[in-house]
Design a protein around this motif. Structure first.
Motif: not given
Length: 228
Positions: A1-9
């Motif tokens: 499984m992955s870790t998703f690093v989500l960066i906003h705008g």
């Protein structure tokens, strides 16, 4: 499984990603979606990257994702953390040494907006965010997003050169939103091959795709982690 690093705008917070996070976590993945510093006019792109790196901590198997202005921060994070994949979602694509404030004229953005607005009757680039940003987002979610707007990015981050000397050596993907009224689709169909040397994947959504099509976006993001 992955870790998703989500960066906003720009103007957003980590909340922007909450529906995509729920989708990814239901599939067994981990997610990190920090709110980047806001209201600090001397904060730099490096400061934004620092905030993301701190939030990630010791997590591994990273997929770094940047939306909109997050395209200036995501590559910094992907390089520092040696991510498995870097994904730009309707995101600005910087060149080495390019300040975000110069990106608009360097890329021909304004002319692209004028051309598309002439075709769609002025929907693209419209001053009403419910027309130009949230046209396909459920109204309740759009209202909540508007209430949560923050003073981000800073003047300092807009005016300083992008610090990388080259695009990071990380597999890169781009998600183009076919109904985007902020970044015209034709604009990115030209710019993505020019700057990244790849063909973007396309999704039938407006600019705020994480709110309007979270499952479909999660499908794309998860698929990128399956490709070497």
């Amino acid at each position: 499984m992955s870790t998703f690093v989500l960066i906003h705008g720009g103007g957003d917070a980590g909340w922007y990603w909450h529906l995509v996070e729920a989708e990814l976590r239901a599939r067994g993945h981990d997610t990190v979606a920090p709110g980047l510093p806001a209201g600090d006019e001397v904060a730099t792109l490096t400061d934004y990257a620092d905030a993301v790196v701190e939030a990630v901590g010791g997590r591994q198997d990273l997929a770094v994702v940047g939306h909109s202005f997050g395209g200036f921060t995501a590559p910094l994070v992907a390089e520092r953390l040696r991510a498995n994949v870097l994904v730009l979602v309707a995101a600005m694509i910087p060149s080495p040494g390019e300040a975000p404030g110069d990106w608009w004229s360097n890329t021909g953005y304004h002319e692209a907006v004028r051309e598309q607005a002439a075709r769609d009757g002025g929907a693209t680039g419209n001053d009403d965010p419910y027309i130009s940003f949230y046209q396909d987002v459920p109204r309740e979610l759009a209202d909540q997003a508007m209430r949560m707007e923050r003073a981000h990015p800073s003047a300092a981050s807009m005016n300083a050169p992008w610090p990388l000397k080259a695009w990071p050596d990380v597999p890169t993907r781009f998600v183009l939103c076919e109904q985007d009224r902020f970044f015209p689709p034709a604009f990115f169909r030209r710019l993505v091959p020019e700057r990244l040397g790849i063909v973007p994947d396309e999704i039938a959504a407006g600019h705020c795709v994480a709110l309007s099509r979270p499952k479909d976006l999660a499908d794309l993001l998860e698929g990128y982690t399956d490709v070497p």
